[in-house]
Design an enzyme around this catalytic site. Structure first.
Site, short mmCIF file in Angstrom:
data_model
loop_
_atom_site.label_atom_id
_atom_site.label_comp_id
_atom_site.label_asym_id
_atom_site.label_seq_id
_atom_site.Cartn_x
_atom_site.Cartn_y
_atom_site.Cartn_z
N GLU A 129 0.83 -1.20 0.00
CA GLU A 129 0.00 0.00 0.00
C GLU A 129 0.87 1.26 0.00
OE1 GLU A 129 -4.23 -1.26 1.80
OE2 GLU A 129 -2.74 -0.86 3.34
N CYS B 293 3.37 8.51 1.29
CA CYS B 293 3.82 7.58 2.33
C CYS B 293 4.08 6.24 1.64
CB CYS B 293 2.75 7.44 3.41
SG CYS B 293 3.23 6.27 4.71
N CYS C 206 5.89 -6.96 7.48
CA CYS C 206 7.00 -6.51 8.32
C CYS C 206 7.31 -7.59 9.34
CB CYS C 206 6.64 -5.21 9.05
SG CYS C 206 8.00 -4.55 10.03
N CYS D 41 5.49 -5.20 15.94
CA CYS D 41 4.94 -4.26 16.92
C CYS D 41 3.46 -4.59 17.12
CB CYS D 41 5.12 -2.82 16.44
SG CYS D 41 6.84 -2.44 16.07
N CYS E 280 0.43 -2.61 15.36
CA CYS E 280 0.57 -2.24 13.96
C CYS E 280 0.01 -3.33 13.04
CB CYS E 280 2.05 -1.99 13.65
SG CYS E 280 2.39 -1.78 11.90
N GLY F 66 6.37 -1.91 6.42
CA GLY F 66 7.73 -2.41 6.51
C GLY F 66 8.69 -1.56 7.31
N GLU F 67 9.84 -2.14 7.61
CA GLU F 67 10.89 -1.48 8.38
C GLU F 67 12.04 -1.14 7.41
OE1 GLU F 67 11.72 -0.01 11.16
OE2 GLU F 67 13.72 0.11 10.34
N SER G 123 11.45 6.50 8.77
CA SER G 123 11.07 6.13 10.14
C SER G 123 11.51 4.70 10.43
CB SER G 123 9.55 6.25 10.31
OG SER G 123 9.16 5.77 11.58
N SER H 224 10.91 5.32 16.25
CA SER H 224 9.71 4.94 16.99
C SER H 224 10.09 4.52 18.40
CB SER H 224 9.01 3.77 16.28
OG SER H 224 8.58 4.19 15.00
N LEU H 225 9.58 5.24 19.37
CA LEU H 225 9.99 5.01 20.76
C LEU H 225 8.91 4.24 21.53
CD1 LEU H 225 12.46 5.75 22.45
CD2 LEU H 225 11.32 7.88 23.08
N HIS H 226 7.77 4.85 21.73
CA HIS H 226 6.56 4.24 22.32
C HIS H 226 6.67 3.83 23.78
CE1 HIS H 226 5.39 4.31 18.21
NE2 HIS H 226 6.07 3.25 17.85
N ASN I 208 -4.21 4.38 16.15
CA ASN I 208 -5.22 4.09 15.13
C ASN I 208 -5.68 2.65 15.32
OD1 ASN I 208 -5.08 6.61 13.76
ND2 ASN I 208 -3.12 5.98 12.90
N CYS J 134 -1.37 5.83 10.21
CA CYS J 134 -0.14 5.17 10.65
C CYS J 134 -0.46 3.80 11.20
CB CYS J 134 0.50 5.96 11.79
SG CYS J 134 1.22 7.49 11.28
N1 SAH Z 1 8.56 0.57 10.42
C1 SAH Z 1 8.74 1.94 10.67
C2 SAH Z 1 7.88 2.84 9.82
C3 SAH Z 1 6.42 2.50 9.61
S1 SAH Z 1 5.25 2.83 10.84
C4 SAH Z 1 8.55 2.24 12.13
O1 SAH Z 1 8.02 1.44 12.84
O2 SAH Z 1 8.97 3.32 12.55
C5 SAH Z 1 5.19 4.58 11.10
C6 SAH Z 1 4.79 4.93 12.55
O3 SAH Z 1 3.45 4.52 12.86
C7 SAH Z 1 5.68 4.25 13.58
O4 SAH Z 1 6.07 5.16 14.57
C8 SAH Z 1 4.75 3.22 14.16
O5 SAH Z 1 5.13 2.81 15.44
C9 SAH Z 1 3.44 3.93 14.14
N2 SAH Z 1 2.28 3.04 14.28
C10 SAH Z 1 2.21 1.73 13.98
N3 SAH Z 1 0.95 1.26 14.25
C11 SAH Z 1 0.24 2.30 14.70
C12 SAH Z 1 -1.13 2.45 15.12
N4 SAH Z 1 -1.98 1.45 15.10
N5 SAH Z 1 -1.53 3.68 15.52
C13 SAH Z 1 -0.68 4.72 15.51
N6 SAH Z 1 0.61 4.64 15.12
C14 SAH Z 1 1.07 3.45 14.72
FE1 SF4 Z 2 6.96 -2.90 11.27
FE2 SF4 Z 2 6.95 -0.29 11.81
FE3 SF4 Z 2 4.70 -1.75 11.98
FE4 SF4 Z 2 6.62 -2.08 13.80
S1 SF4 Z 2 5.39 -0.23 13.44
S2 SF4 Z 2 5.52 -3.73 12.77
S3 SF4 Z 2 8.44 -1.82 12.52
S4 SF4 Z 2 5.87 -1.32 10.14
#
Ligand code: SAH
Ligand code: SF4
Length: 363
Positions: free
Chosen positions: A95, A108, A115, A119, A122, A182-183, A214, A237-239, A313, A356
């Site tokens: 996508e 984007c 991936c 996480c 995600c 993807g990463e 990212s 991405s910290l979280h 999201n 995201c």
């Molecule tokens: N793989 C990379 C880039 C893609 S995700 C990464 O993880 O950084 C882009 C951002 O969206 C990341 O910070 C990710 O943690 C965040 N993200 C993933 N799932 C999400 C969700 N359900 N709601 C909000 N942000 C989310």
């Molecule tokens: Fe992969 Fe980024 Fe989603 Fe984590 S947040 S599963 S690294 S795409």
């Protein structure tokens, strides 16, 4: 029938020139071909101006344009977000999202199908890893969005997002975020080749400052980015601000612990003299308390950093709720007390699952 030809979009300009030299042609023909395709978006060999017939015949026999077919296109109800489900040559799907907000147009882009990082919140992580994308598949996503912008009439609705492009009055793609599926640092070489292609000054000529990559926190990749002085902006991405809390949301934190990640980020900032964007998905009752905000503040205090807060999201595989507006604002205020600027990302495209972390396809 499987094609044996080389995907034009896989090649850097230098690689195309070297290929032409091997075919026995002067580099100037290849340079013209390169600029023509990226400036015009045309893939019609018969229309290639100023290319000698012999060179064109050879190039046509050896090269193909690996465009990605649109399987499904979705438009958000507010009209600001378009999501494209694109088919790869092997029928895998990815996508790509076109976003028209914050006063500009941004694509984007995905770096992998699926991936491997897992996480928990995600959708891409929930579907698992399918495969890496080639440089050409990454570049073709940008070409797809660019073609849409180029062919759209630059009417009033687009006027505010109009680029100051040297390529004519039509809109062109100027901003890319590698935040799709993807990463990117797990597919380092292909992503960097794609960035070289996108930034080439005689092609699409995207400034590196217009590309934000990212990462989930792939420590060796961050160090390599710094050492190779790649021109992109870095988002991490910290979280979670403690190892335990982070690892509960981002399983690869077990492989690359928070302490190592922070060391890599400080190394990057020193070496590149650049700030880092930290992303923090705000999940109600999970990582959005005052104590969480103070922990972020203590962790990042003194860094040249900006925190991007992303209210969660919805995804099928995770039950959490997004943090509300007021709590997000309080989180920001706490961060500000540590000298950390922050933004709360606008929630757009949620109705078409283009936000995201919502990108996912059937495997
Ligand atoms: N793989 C990379 C880039 C893609 S995700 C990464 O993880 O950084 C882009 C951002 O969206 C990341 O910070 C990710 O943690 C965040 N993200 C993933 N799932 C999400 C969700 N359900 N709601 C909000 N942000 C989310
Ligand atoms: Fe992969 Fe980024 Fe989603 Fe984590 S947040 S599963 S690294 S795409």
């Amino acid at each position: 029938m499987a094609s044996l030809s080389t995907n034009f979009y896989d090649l850097t300009r230098d690689e195309l020139l070297a290929l032409a030299t091997r075919w026995g042609f002067p580099g100037v023909h290849a340079a013209r071909l390169w600029a023509y395709v990226y400036l015009s978006g045309e893939e019609n060999w018969a229309k290639m101006p100023e290319l000698p017939a012999r060179f064109r015949t050879k190039a046509e026999a050896e090269l193909s344009f690996g465009r990605l077919a649109v399987a499904i296109e979705q438009k958000s109800s507010d009209g600001f977000t378009h999501k494209y489900l694109l088919s790869l040559a092997d029928e895998r799907r990815i996508e790509t999202v076109l976003m028209r907000y914050t006063g500009r147009v941004t694509a984007c882009i995905s770096s992998q199908a699926g991936c491997a990082m897992g996480c928990v919140f995600c959708a891409t992580g929930q579907m698992g890893f399918v495969r890496h994308l080639t440089p050409g598949e990454i570049v073709a996503q940008a070409m797809h969005v660019d073609a849409i912008l180029r062919t759209a009439a630059p009417g009033a609705a687009l006027a505010q997002a109009q680029s100051h492009s040297p390529h004519g009055r039509h809109e062109r793609l100027r901003n890319i975020v590698l935040m799709g599926m993807g990463e990117p640092l797990h597919n380092y070489d292909s992503v960097m080749t794609a960035i070289d292609i996108l930034c080439d000054p005689t092609g699409l000529a995207l400034g590196g400052k217009k590309i934000t990559l990212s990462t989930v926190g792939v420590v060796p990749g961050i160090i390599r980015l710094a050492d190779e002085a790649r021109p992109v902006h870095l988002a991490v991405s910290l979280h979670g601000a403690t190892q335990e809390e982070r690892a509960a949301l981002v399983p690869v934190a077990k492989k690359w612990p928070l302490e190592d990640l922070m060391e890599a980020c400080r190394y990057y900032m020193r070496k590149r003299e650049r700030r880092i964007f930290y992303e923090w998905t705000l999940i109600e009752g999970k990582n959005d308390s005052a104590e969480n905000a103070h922990a972020v503040g203590r962790l990042l205090r003194g860094q040249l950093a900006q925190v991007n807060l992303i209210p969660l999201n919805p995804t099928a595989g995770y039950a959490g709720e997004p943090t509300g507006r007021d709590a997000a604002r309080r989180f920001q205020q706490t961060l500000a007390g540590y000298g950390l600027p922050s933004t709360v990302r606008q929630r757009r495209g949620i109705d078409i699952a283009a936000g995201c972390g919502q990108l996912a396809t059937a495997r």
